[in-house]
Design a protein around this motif. Structure first.
Motif, mmCIF file in Angstrom:
data_model
loop_
_atom_site.group_PDB
_atom_site.id
_atom_site.type_symbol
_atom_site.label_atom_id
_atom_site.label_comp_id
_atom_site.label_asym_id
_atom_site.label_seq_id
_atom_site.Cartn_x
_atom_site.Cartn_y
_atom_site.Cartn_z
ATOM 1 N N ASP A 109 -6.332 9.474 -5.252
ATOM 2 C CA ASP A 109 -7.595 10.185 -5.514
ATOM 3 C C ASP A 109 -8.085 10.887 -4.251
ATOM 4 O OD1 ASP A 109 -7.567 9.299 -8.128
ATOM 5 O OD2 ASP A 109 -9.042 7.703 -7.819
ATOM 6 N N ARG A 110 -7.980 10.211 -3.124
ATOM 7 C CA ARG A 110 -8.466 10.801 -1.879
ATOM 8 C C ARG A 110 -7.612 12.000 -1.461
ATOM 9 N NH1 ARG A 110 -9.905 6.612 2.714
ATOM 10 N NH2 ARG A 110 -10.900 8.521 3.479
ATOM 11 N N LEU A 111 -6.350 12.025 -1.900
ATOM 12 C CA LEU A 111 -5.487 13.161 -1.603
ATOM 13 C C LEU A 111 -5.709 14.320 -2.581
ATOM 14 C CD1 LEU A 111 -2.148 11.317 -0.761
ATOM 15 C CD2 LEU A 111 -3.426 12.808 0.797
ATOM 16 N N GLY A 112 -6.629 14.140 -3.523
ATOM 17 C CA GLY A 112 -6.918 15.207 -4.481
ATOM 18 C C GLY A 112 -5.873 15.340 -5.566
ATOM 19 N N ILE A 113 -5.156 14.251 -5.851
ATOM 20 C CA ILE A 113 -4.096 14.273 -6.866
ATOM 21 C C ILE A 113 -4.685 13.933 -8.228
ATOM 22 C CG2 ILE A 113 -1.976 13.127 -7.622
ATOM 23 C CD1 ILE A 113 -1.285 12.735 -4.663
ATOM 24 N N VAL A 118 -7.380 15.514 3.122
ATOM 25 C CA VAL A 118 -7.050 16.903 2.812
ATOM 26 C C VAL A 118 -6.142 17.506 3.889
ATOM 27 C CG1 VAL A 118 -9.068 17.937 3.941
ATOM 28 C CG2 VAL A 118 -8.006 19.092 1.973
ATOM 29 N N VAL A 119 -6.268 17.033 5.124
ATOM 30 C CA VAL A 119 -5.374 17.494 6.193
ATOM 31 C C VAL A 119 -3.952 17.014 5.925
ATOM 32 C CG1 VAL A 119 -4.827 17.298 8.654
ATOM 33 C CG2 VAL A 119 -7.195 17.638 7.922
ATOM 34 N N ILE A 120 -3.805 15.772 5.453
ATOM 35 C CA ILE A 120 -2.483 15.247 5.105
ATOM 36 C C ILE A 120 -1.884 16.045 3.952
ATOM 37 C CG2 ILE A 120 -1.208 13.217 4.340
ATOM 38 C CD1 ILE A 120 -2.366 13.057 7.189
ATOM 39 N N ARG A 121 -2.707 16.370 2.962
ATOM 40 C CA ARG A 121 -2.221 17.171 1.833
ATOM 41 C C ARG A 121 -1.752 18.545 2.321
ATOM 42 N NH1 ARG A 121 -3.242 17.176 -3.961
ATOM 43 N NH2 ARG A 121 -2.749 19.244 -4.755
ATOM 44 N N PHE A 122 -2.539 19.175 3.169
ATOM 45 C CA PHE A 122 -2.191 20.480 3.718
ATOM 46 C C PHE A 122 -0.897 20.390 4.532
ATOM 47 C CE2 PHE A 122 -2.675 23.636 7.222
ATOM 48 C CZ PHE A 122 -2.686 24.796 6.461
ATOM 49 N N PHE A 123 -0.784 19.353 5.345
ATOM 50 C CA PHE A 123 0.417 19.130 6.153
ATOM 51 C C PHE A 123 1.662 19.012 5.268
ATOM 52 C CE2 PHE A 123 3.142 15.648 7.926
ATOM 53 C CZ PHE A 123 3.757 16.392 8.921
ATOM 54 N N ILE A 124 1.549 18.270 4.178
ATOM 55 C CA ILE A 124 2.678 18.089 3.254
ATOM 56 C C ILE A 124 3.090 19.412 2.630
ATOM 57 C CG2 ILE A 124 3.308 17.098 1.003
ATOM 58 C CD1 ILE A 124 1.609 14.637 1.832
ATOM 59 N N HIS A 181 0.828 -1.199 0.000
ATOM 60 C CA HIS A 181 0.000 0.000 0.000
ATOM 61 C C HIS A 181 0.869 1.259 0.000
ATOM 62 C CE1 HIS A 181 -3.695 -2.157 0.433
ATOM 63 N NE2 HIS A 181 -3.330 -2.728 1.574
ATOM 64 N N ALA A 182 0.329 2.321 -0.549
ATOM 65 C CA ALA A 182 1.039 3.606 -0.584
ATOM 66 C C ALA A 182 1.245 4.120 0.834
ATOM 67 C CB ALA A 182 0.238 4.619 -1.399
ATOM 68 N N HIS A 183 2.380 4.799 1.034
ATOM 69 C CA HIS A 183 2.714 5.305 2.362
ATOM 70 C C HIS A 183 2.923 6.816 2.322
ATOM 71 C CE1 HIS A 183 6.811 5.408 0.812
ATOM 72 N NE2 HIS A 183 6.746 4.117 0.565
ATOM 73 N N LEU A 184 3.288 7.372 3.450
ATOM 74 C CA LEU A 184 3.421 8.819 3.558
ATOM 75 C C LEU A 184 4.510 9.365 2.639
ATOM 76 C CD1 LEU A 184 2.241 11.234 5.072
ATOM 77 C CD2 LEU A 184 3.967 10.897 6.845
ATOM 78 N N GLY A 185 5.547 8.567 2.382
ATOM 79 C CA GLY A 185 6.582 8.992 1.443
ATOM 80 C C GLY A 185 6.038 9.163 0.042
ATOM 81 N N HIS A 186 5.149 8.261 -0.371
ATOM 82 C CA HIS A 186 4.487 8.413 -1.670
ATOM 83 C C HIS A 186 3.670 9.708 -1.694
ATOM 84 C CE1 HIS A 186 4.816 3.837 -1.889
ATOM 85 N NE2 HIS A 186 5.499 4.276 -2.934
ATOM 86 N N ALA A 187 2.939 9.948 -0.620
ATOM 87 C CA ALA A 187 2.102 11.149 -0.557
ATOM 88 C C ALA A 187 2.949 12.406 -0.689
ATOM 89 C CB ALA A 187 1.306 11.177 0.743
ATOM 90 N N LYS A 188 4.075 12.466 0.009
ATOM 91 C CA LYS A 188 4.970 13.627 -0.062
ATOM 92 C C LYS A 188 5.388 13.901 -1.502
ATOM 93 C CE LYS A 188 8.647 16.338 1.081
ATOM 94 N NZ LYS A 188 8.575 17.720 1.531
ATOM 95 N N SER A 189 5.793 12.853 -2.208
ATOM 96 C CA SER A 189 6.279 13.021 -3.574
ATOM 97 C C SER A 189 5.166 13.395 -4.541
ATOM 98 C CB SER A 189 6.953 11.729 -4.038
ATOM 99 O OG SER A 189 7.525 11.885 -5.325
ATOM 100 N N TYR A 190 4.064 12.652 -4.497
ATOM 101 C CA TYR A 190 3.050 12.830 -5.542
ATOM 102 C C TYR A 190 2.152 14.039 -5.300
ATOM 103 C CZ TYR A 190 5.010 8.385 -6.754
ATOM 104 O OH TYR A 190 5.902 7.388 -7.076
ATOM 105 N N VAL A 191 1.965 14.436 -4.038
ATOM 106 C CA VAL A 191 1.298 15.714 -3.782
ATOM 107 C C VAL A 191 2.165 16.859 -4.298
ATOM 108 C CG1 VAL A 191 0.632 17.341 -1.964
ATOM 109 C CG2 VAL A 191 -0.143 14.971 -1.852
#
Length: 481
Positions: A112-116, A299-305, A36-46
């Motif tokens: 998708d849930r991160l709005g990417i 969206v909070v995770i996206r904002f945090f990143i 599964h995707a992790h926070l490192g993926h979120a940092k990069s792709y956001v």
């Protein structure tokens, strides 16, 4: 106002001028789909989602490619070890392609849930084997690669600029441990695999001029980037950990094959830490997004990143996320209040805010500064709306335009006001998470009590509703079909 990008190749900020006027070609290394995707993926792709959004906002047509690695990425990121997907398939006792497909769906669900936004093209390594074979054949013909016992290696000594991105020389690569292993059949310890011979029982293999096997990790990105974007591309992005060996190898094999510059602007995002320690499975602090989303809205995770610059480390902690949630709620409240405000007679000069927002984004996509400007604008809006005179329609329209352009469309941190039922899309997602966790618990208890009829009924009814449940060693997971 020009856009300036920090080019990892030259280690300075450079004015961005695309190869073709009005068009940007952009390639970002995608995930290896074995978990599964992790926070490192979120940092990069956001981060790169905002890059693409800002380029489009600035008037460019962006052709964005992000690959899916579904074969060839070995466990040590070099030429030794086992294919990560094959290893996971053995653990779960299913076909490797089933692993790849399942975790690809899971990855896109989280993104998708991160709005990417989805990339224009999402090519897979397995879907482009002929392109990789052609690239490898070209390198052999030009004397940059050689075959030994069914394996094909790139000769780093044949490419004099090897190391120009990472700063490593071939001698340093020879002496370095871990990622570059000495292998007797290589001419030089730093030579890297373009094609690997498939051992007996290896499921993911293809015929080639060198026998049955599969491509090395590095070959896929060069082959797919050049197929869809041309021999020279504008922007190539990825995590800082990919500089060496992956991106260094991409440069070598691509430029050796074409004789042309491969990438004009290299961009690398920094890593994620957890309470000051580098995130990793071996350290026990590995955080996947599905677990995070059970506690915090995407969206909070996206904002945090985006509160940290893409080139800065991102330190995850419960305290930091809570602070981000509080700050975002204030910004969202202002955005909602602004759209519901009745026109008055007061005014706000929005030009300075727009100039500061544009300047921040044009300065190597400085999202923390852009967010700070939005808070300044929110403070001015709140003061004006609370005043007896309010804001006239023109000021309201200009403020709404800025919040929508930068908060919603570019940064993706603001959402439309609550629906007519008073519930935001994000709250719907949180409710679904709660219900699913409850159903998983009920199903687990049913299975423990050998009530398999109820267990199967829950699974089948959810499947009819478009939700897939999967039982793993770590527990039951769910995803939208």
């Amino acid at each position: 106002m020009s856009l300036w990008i920090y080019n990892s190749l030259n280690r300075v900020k450079e004015e961005f001028i695309p190869l073709q006027d009005g068009v940007v070609t952009m390639y970002v290394c995608g995930p290896t789909v074995y978990g599964h995707a992790h926070l490192g993926h979120a940092k990069s792709y956001v981060s790169f989602d905002v890059v693409a959004k800002w380029l489009r906002h600035s008037g460019y047509r962006v052709k964005y490619i992000q690959n899916i690695t579904d074969v060839g990425h070995l466990t040590d990121d070099s030429d030794e070890g086992e294919d990560k997907i094959a290893r996971q398939a053995r653990k779960e006792r299913i076909d490797p392609m089933e692993i790849a497909q399942y975790y690809t769906r899971s990855y896109y669900e989280d993104m998708d849930r991160l709005g990417i936004d989805r990339p224009n093209i999402a090519p897979t390594a397995t879907g482009h084997i002929p392109d990789q074979v052609n690239l490898i054949s070209t390198l052999i013909e030009k004397g940059h690669a050689y075959e030994v016992n069914g394996n094909v290696y790139f000769s780093v000594e044949s490419f004099k600029e090897y190391g120009k991105l990472s700063g490593r020389t071939t001698e340093e690569a020879r002496q370095s441990g871990g990622r570059v292993e000495t292998r007797s059949e290589k001419r030089h310890p730093a030579d890297f695999a373009l094609w690997k011979k498939a051992e007996p029982g290896h499921l993911m293999k293809w015929d080639s001029p060198w026998g049955s096997g599969y491509p090395g990790w590095h070959a896929e990105c060069s082959a797919m980037a050049m197929k869809y974007l041309g021999e020279t591309i504008d922007i190539h992005g990825g995590g800082m950990e990919n500089k060496f060996p992956h991106h260094e190898c991409e440069i070598a094999q691509s430029e050796a094959a074409t004789g042309k510059p491969y990438v004009r602007y290299w961009m690398h995002n920094n890593m994620v830490t957890v309470n000051g320690t580098k995130m990793g499975k071996s350290l026990g602090n590995f955080i996947n997004l599905k677990d995070i989303f059970k506690r915090f809205a995407p969206v909070v995770i996206r904002f945090f990143i985006l509160q940290s610059h893409y080139r800065s480390p991102l330190d995850f902690s419960e305290t930091a996320i809570d602070a981000s949630r509080t700050g975002l709620e204030k910004l969202q409240d202002t955005w909602t209040r602004l759209q519901q405000a009745a026109p008055g007679s007061g005014e706000i000069e929005t030009r300075p805010f727009q100039e500061r927002l544009t300047e921040a984004m044009n300065d190597d996509f400085n999202t923390p500064i852009a967010i700070a400007v939005l808070f300044d604008l929110a403070k001015a809006v709140n003061t004006a709306i609370a005043a007896p005179s309010g804001l006239n329609q023109d000021s309201l329209d200009r403020c709404i335009s800025l919040f929508r352009s930068f908060g919603e469309e570019v940064l993706g941190i603001l959402q439309n006001p609550a629906t007519e039922k008073g519930k935001t899309n994000n709250e719907d997602e949180e409710t679904l998470d709660t219900v699913m966790n409850l159903l998983i618990d009920i199903r687990s208890r049913a299975r423990s009590g050998k009530d398999y009829e109820l267990s199967d009924l829950i699974r089948d009814k959810l499947a009819e509703a478009g939700i897939t449940m999967k039982d793993t060693r770590e527990g039951t997971e769910w995803s939208r079909s």
